[in-house]
Design a protein around this motif. Structure first.
Motif, PDB file in Angstrom:
ATOM      1  N   LEU A  54     103.576  80.530  27.964  1.00 61.63           N
ATOM      2  CA  LEU A  54     102.636  81.505  28.510  1.00 61.63           C
ATOM      3  C   LEU A  54     103.354  82.480  29.436  1.00 61.63           C
ATOM      4  CD1 LEU A  54      99.654  82.371  28.728  1.00 61.63           C
ATOM      5  CD2 LEU A  54      99.484  80.869  30.736  1.00 61.63           C
ATOM      6  N   ASN A  55     103.170  83.780  29.183  1.00 65.70           N
ATOM      7  CA  ASN A  55     103.782  84.849  29.979  1.00 65.70           C
ATOM      8  C   ASN A  55     105.315  84.810  29.957  1.00 65.70           C
ATOM      9  OD1 ASN A  55     101.237  85.844  30.825  1.00 65.70           O
ATOM     10  ND2 ASN A  55     101.146  84.288  32.434  1.00 65.70           N
ATOM     11  N   SER A  56     105.880  84.254  28.892  1.00 62.59           N
ATOM     12  CA  SER A  56     107.331  84.320  28.720  1.00 62.59           C
ATOM     13  C   SER A  56     107.693  85.665  28.078  1.00 62.59           C
ATOM     14  CB  SER A  56     107.825  83.144  27.874  1.00 62.59           C
ATOM     15  OG  SER A  56     107.177  83.110  26.609  1.00 62.59           O
ATOM     16  N   SER A  57     108.946  85.840  27.674  1.00 57.51           N
ATOM     17  CA  SER A  57     109.390  87.153  27.179  1.00 57.51           C
ATOM     18  C   SER A  57     109.005  87.394  25.723  1.00 57.51           C
ATOM     19  CB  SER A  57     110.912  87.256  27.320  1.00 57.51           C
ATOM     20  OG  SER A  57     111.289  87.285  28.669  1.00 57.51           O
ATOM     21  N   PRO A  58     108.863  88.661  25.360  1.00 62.45           N
ATOM     22  CA  PRO A  58     108.593  89.011  23.969  1.00 62.45           C
ATOM     23  C   PRO A  58     109.889  88.970  23.152  1.00 62.45           C
ATOM     24  CG  PRO A  58     108.769  90.998  25.262  1.00 62.45           C
ATOM     25  CD  PRO A  58     108.901  89.848  26.233  1.00 62.45           C
ATOM     26  N   CYS A  59     109.761  89.150  21.855  1.00 64.73           N
ATOM     27  CA  CYS A  59     110.942  89.174  20.992  1.00 64.73           C
ATOM     28  C   CYS A  59     110.558  89.739  19.633  1.00 64.73           C
ATOM     29  CB  CYS A  59     111.509  87.753  20.829  1.00 64.73           C
ATOM     30  SG  CYS A  59     113.115  87.691  20.003  1.00 64.73           S
ATOM     31  N   VAL A  60     111.516  90.367  18.984  1.00 64.33           N
ATOM     32  CA  VAL A  60     111.347  90.812  17.601  1.00 64.33           C
ATOM     33  C   VAL A  60     112.174  89.880  16.715  1.00 64.33           C
ATOM     34  CG1 VAL A  60     111.641  92.692  15.945  1.00 64.33           C
ATOM     35  CG2 VAL A  60     110.995  93.202  18.314  1.00 64.33           C
ATOM     36  N   ILE A  61     111.561  89.412  15.633  1.00 65.56           N
ATOM     37  CA  ILE A  61     112.219  88.477  14.731  1.00 65.56           C
ATOM     38  C   ILE A  61     112.272  89.074  13.330  1.00 65.56           C
ATOM     39  CG2 ILE A  61     112.311  86.091  13.906  1.00 65.56           C
ATOM     40  CD1 ILE A  61     110.309  85.357  16.090  1.00 65.56           C
ATOM     41  N   PHE A  62     113.453  89.036  12.722  1.00 65.75           N
ATOM     42  CA  PHE A  62     113.640  89.560  11.363  1.00 65.75           C
ATOM     43  C   PHE A  62     113.986  88.412  10.423  1.00 65.75           C
ATOM     44  CE2 PHE A  62     114.718  93.043  14.217  1.00 65.75           C
ATOM     45  CZ  PHE A  62     114.010  94.110  13.679  1.00 65.75           C
ATOM     46  N   GLY A  63     113.237  88.334   9.303  1.00 66.00           N
ATOM     47  CA  GLY A  63     113.507  87.347   8.271  1.00 66.00           C
ATOM     48  C   GLY A  63     113.770  88.024   6.948  1.00 66.00           C
ATOM     49  N   PRO A  64     114.053  87.258   5.911  1.00 65.15           N
ATOM     50  CA  PRO A  64     114.365  87.852   4.601  1.00 65.15           C
ATOM     51  C   PRO A  64     113.179  88.523   3.921  1.00 65.15           C
ATOM     52  CG  PRO A  64     114.262  85.459   4.460  1.00 65.15           C
ATOM     53  CD  PRO A  64     114.211  85.795   5.908  1.00 65.15           C
ATOM     54  N   SER A 110     109.213  90.927   9.105  1.00 64.38           N
ATOM     55  CA  SER A 110     109.575  90.894  10.516  1.00 64.38           C
ATOM     56  C   SER A 110     108.294  90.818  11.342  1.00 64.38           C
ATOM     57  CB  SER A 110     110.376  92.130  10.906  1.00 64.38           C
ATOM     58  OG  SER A 110     109.600  93.306  10.739  1.00 64.38           O
ATOM     59  N   LEU A 111     108.443  90.424  12.606  1.00 65.63           N
ATOM     60  CA  LEU A 111     107.281  90.374  13.486  1.00 65.63           C
ATOM     61  C   LEU A 111     107.713  90.527  14.930  1.00 65.63           C
ATOM     62  CD1 LEU A 111     107.047  87.297  14.982  1.00 65.63           C
ATOM     63  CD2 LEU A 111     106.655  86.652  12.627  1.00 65.63           C
ATOM     64  N   HIS A 112     106.759  90.970  15.732  1.00 57.27           N
ATOM     65  CA  HIS A 112     106.965  91.093  17.170  1.00 57.27           C
ATOM     66  C   HIS A 112     106.051  90.100  17.856  1.00 57.27           C
ATOM     67  CE1 HIS A 112     106.090  92.642  21.229  1.00 57.27           C
ATOM     68  NE2 HIS A 112     107.346  93.038  21.213  1.00 57.27           N
ATOM     69  N   ILE A 113     106.642  89.172  18.620  1.00 56.37           N
ATOM     70  CA  ILE A 113     105.824  88.227  19.369  1.00 56.37           C
ATOM     71  C   ILE A 113     105.748  88.688  20.828  1.00 56.37           C
ATOM     72  CG2 ILE A 113     106.270  86.277  17.832  1.00 56.37           C
ATOM     73  CD1 ILE A 113     108.340  85.257  19.851  1.00 56.37           C
ATOM     74  N   GLU A 114     104.568  88.590  21.405  1.00 58.22           N
ATOM     75  CA  GLU A 114     104.359  89.044  22.776  1.00 58.22           C
ATOM     76  C   GLU A 114     104.938  88.077  23.798  1.00 58.22           C
ATOM     77  OE1 GLU A 114     103.185  91.887  23.709  1.00 58.22           O
ATOM     78  OE2 GLU A 114     102.652  92.575  21.702  1.00 58.22           O
ATOM     79  N   GLU A 115     105.056  86.813  23.424  1.00 58.23           N
ATOM     80  CA  GLU A 115     105.631  85.791  24.294  1.00 58.23           C
ATOM     81  C   GLU A 115     106.202  84.677  23.432  1.00 58.23           C
ATOM     82  OE1 GLU A 115     102.317  84.665  26.716  1.00 58.23           O
ATOM     83  OE2 GLU A 115     101.377  83.486  25.113  1.00 58.23           O
ATOM     84  N   GLY A 116     107.164  83.944  23.996  1.00 61.35           N
ATOM     85  CA  GLY A 116     107.771  82.852  23.232  1.00 61.35           C
ATOM     86  C   GLY A 116     109.264  82.721  23.424  1.00 61.35           C
ATOM     87  N   LEU A 117     109.884  83.753  24.043  1.00 59.82           N
ATOM     88  CA  LEU A 117     111.326  83.717  24.290  1.00 59.82           C
ATOM     89  C   LEU A 117     111.581  83.091  25.662  1.00 59.82           C
ATOM     90  CD1 LEU A 117     114.159  84.710  23.227  1.00 59.82           C
ATOM     91  CD2 LEU A 117     113.810  86.721  24.675  1.00 59.82           C
ATOM     92  N   ILE A 118     112.319  81.972  25.691  1.00 58.90           N
ATOM     93  CA  ILE A 118     112.587  81.274  26.946  1.00 58.90           C
ATOM     94  C   ILE A 118     114.044  80.815  27.029  1.00 58.90           C
ATOM     95  CG2 ILE A 118     110.214  80.417  27.078  1.00 58.90           C
ATOM     96  CD1 ILE A 118     111.344  77.631  26.288  1.00 58.90           C
ATOM     97  N   ILE A 119     114.457  80.478  28.237  1.00 56.54           N
ATOM     98  CA  ILE A 119     115.669  79.704  28.459  1.00 56.54           C
ATOM     99  C   ILE A 119     115.195  78.287  28.752  1.00 56.54           C
ATOM    100  CG2 ILE A 119     117.688  79.333  29.936  1.00 56.54           C
ATOM    101  CD1 ILE A 119     117.655  82.366  30.490  1.00 56.54           C
ATOM    102  N   ALA A 120     115.614  77.331  27.958  1.00 53.54           N
ATOM    103  CA  ALA A 120     115.090  75.974  28.092  1.00 53.54           C
ATOM    104  C   ALA A 120     115.591  75.306  29.369  1.00 53.54           C
ATOM    105  CB  ALA A 120     115.495  75.134  26.883  1.00 53.54           C
TER     106      ALA A 120
END
Length: 219
Positions: free
Chosen positions: A118-128, A131-141
């Motif tokens: 929740l309220n983590s960083s966004p990210c763009v993901i490219f697949g074969p 592609s998609l843009h996620i509003e949150e989900g990028l973290i440092i574990a």
């Protein structure tokens, strides 16, 4: 020397070695490289309808595996290719990277326990296939230790505790605020990211010693 005396001596010797072993509560360490956990919905966007991940290798935690599939992740400043997907699919997409990766991408993701996006960083993901843009989900574990209930009882800790781990290497280090995670599904193992491992010259297979209990995670 009678049989009862022999049994008593043997029991004392075994207890002594057990106490010596537990005086240094060894925890095996695994280095976790950047990776992606995908939801089923996002997997189908990136790889195609009804796509299923294919297993490359089992991971140390039961039921978890590294997939053959990789993705490209991108931020404001740069991208990183061939980021490994881990299976099985999850309810929410989550991307775990190091601080070094974050600088390259131009983001400042929070340090979080896995699953707390929740309220983590966004990210763009490219697949074969898309592609998609996620509003949150990028973290440092957050560095953490997986344990089953038996391990937790033996080590005198509970789920959510924070502990200190001391590691002897060419560059000795002490990791504070290591989160304890307890589940029947877990195998004893501490997870750190590549930045933490490189700073201390640690490799998967090394071990640390749990030297003290900290405070509860939810306090």
């Amino acid at each position: 020397m009678n049989e009862e005396t022999v049994r008593s001596i043997v029991a004392q010797v075994i207890e002594k070695f057990q106490n010596i072993n537990m005086s240094e509560k060894q925890v095996p360490i695994a280095v976790s490289a950047r990776h992606v956990h995908l939801s089923k919905e996002h997997m189908q966007i990136l790889f195609g309808k009804d796509y299923e991940l294919t297993k490359k290798a089992d991971l140390s935690q039961p039921g978890q595996y590294a997939a053959n599939e990789t993705l490209t992740i991108a931020g404001r400043k740069g991208s990183i290719e061939r980021v490994r997907v881990l299976g099985p699919v999850r309810s929410s997409t989550q991307i775990e990277i190091s601080q070094t990766d974050a600088v390259k991408m131009g983001y400042e993701p929070p340090v979080r326990q896995s699953g707390e996006i929740l309220n983590s960083s966004p990210c763009v993901i490219f697949g074969p296939k898309g592609s998609l843009h996620i509003e949150e989900g990028l973290i440092i574990a957050q560095r953490h230790i997986h344990m089953n209930p038996e391990d937790a009882n033996l080590y005198g800790v509970s789920d959510g505790d924070l502990v200190t781990i001391s590691v002897k290497s060419e560059r000795p280090i002490q990791f504070d605020q290591v989160l304890i995670r307890v589940s029947d599904r877990y195998k004893l193992e501490m997870h750190i990211d590549t930045d933490e491992a490189n700073a201390a010259a640690i490799h998967t297979g090394n071990s640390g010693v749990l030297i003290k209990k900290g405070f509860l995670h939810n306090e």
